[in-house]
Design an enzyme around this catalytic site. Structure first.
Site, short mmCIF file in Angstrom:
data_model
loop_
_atom_site.label_atom_id
_atom_site.label_comp_id
_atom_site.label_asym_id
_atom_site.label_seq_id
_atom_site.Cartn_x
_atom_site.Cartn_y
_atom_site.Cartn_z
N GLU A 52 0.65 -1.06 -0.17
CA GLU A 52 -0.05 0.01 0.02
C GLU A 52 1.09 1.11 -0.02
O GLU A 52 0.47 2.45 -0.63
CB GLU A 52 -0.83 0.00 1.30
CG GLU A 52 -1.89 -1.06 1.22
CD GLU A 52 -1.50 -2.46 1.90
OE1 GLU A 52 -0.08 -2.65 1.81
OE2 GLU A 52 -2.19 -3.10 2.67
N CYS A 86 -0.60 1.21 7.39
CA CYS A 86 -1.24 1.29 6.04
C CYS A 86 -2.74 1.90 6.14
O CYS A 86 -3.18 2.67 5.16
CB CYS A 86 -1.26 0.06 5.25
SG CYS A 86 0.50 -0.23 4.76
N1 THU Z 1 2.17 -6.74 3.89
C1 THU Z 1 2.08 -5.63 2.69
O1 THU Z 1 2.72 -5.30 2.08
N2 THU Z 1 0.45 -5.30 2.98
C2 THU Z 1 -0.43 -5.51 3.80
O2 THU Z 1 -1.37 -5.14 3.86
C3 THU Z 1 0.06 -6.57 4.76
C4 THU Z 1 1.43 -6.80 4.99
C5 THU Z 1 3.51 -7.18 3.69
C6 THU Z 1 4.37 -6.57 4.70
C7 THU Z 1 5.70 -7.80 4.62
O3 THU Z 1 6.54 -7.51 3.44
C8 THU Z 1 4.67 -8.73 4.50
O4 THU Z 1 3.47 -8.45 3.96
C9 THU Z 1 4.57 -9.86 5.64
O5 THU Z 1 4.15 -8.96 6.52
#
Ligand code: THU
Length: 128
Positions: A52, A86
Site C-alpha cells: 500500500e 497502512c
Molecule cells: N504486507 C503488505 O505489503 N501489505 C499488507 O496489507 C499486509 C502486509 C507485507 C509486509 C511484509 O512484507 C509482508 O507482507 C509480511 O508481513
C-alpha cells in the site's frame, strides 16, 4: 486498467525474500489513473515497506493525492487486511467512504471502507 489486474500483476514483482508473502496494491486516483505498488522487504525488517505504501508513493510521484478506490491482493486463505500503519496512510489520501477491496489470489474478495478499517481515525481536524 482494472485495479484487480494491476494489483495482481504488481504482486508478482514484490521483493519478499524474508516473509515469502507477496502483496500487491493498486489505487485509483481522482485523476482516473491506476497506481500500483508491491511490498519491498529489507534484511533490517523495520525498513521494509508494504504494498500500500508503495502504491501511495507511486500515486504522489505521479502528481495525484486523492484515492477513490483501492485493491490489495495476496496469496492467503482469507483476504488480507491492510496493517495498522497502512490504514493510517490510506486515510491520509482517501475519504472515509472509499472502498478497499481485500482479495486472495484464489478469488476471495472482501470489501470495507476506509472508515470501517480505521474507526476513530486521527485526522487533521484534531490539530485545528
Ligand atoms: N504486507 C503488505 O505489503 N501489505 C499488507 O496489507 C499486509 C502486509 C507485507 C509486509 C511484509 O512484507 C509482508 O507482507 C509480511 O508481513
Amino acid at each position: 486498467m482494472a485495479l484487480k489486474e494491476a494489483a495482481t500483476a504488481v504482486r508478482e514483482k514484490a521483493y519478499a525474500p524474508y516473509s515469502r508473502f507477496k502483496v500487491g496494491a493498486a489505487l485509483r486516483g481522482a485523476d482516473g489513473n491506476v497506481y500500483a505498488g508491491c511490498n519491498v522487504e529489507n534484511v533490517a525488517s523495520p525498513e521494509g515497506t508494504c504494498a500500500e505504501a508503495g502504491a501511495i508513493a507511486a500515486m504522489v510521484a505521479g502528481g495525484e493525492t486523492r484515492i477513490t478506490e483501492a485493491y490489495v491482493i495476496a496469496e492467503s486463505p482469507a483476504p488480507v487486511p491492510p496493517c495498522g500503519g497502512c490504514r493510517q496512510k490510506l486515510a491520509e489520501f482517501a475519504d472515509g467512504d472509499v472502498v478497499v477491496t481485500m482479495a486472495t489470489t484464489g478469488g476471495l474478495e472482501k470489501r470495507m471502507t476506509v472508515a470501517e478499517l480505521l474507526p476513530g481515525a486521527f485526522g487533521r481536524e484534531h490539530m485545528e
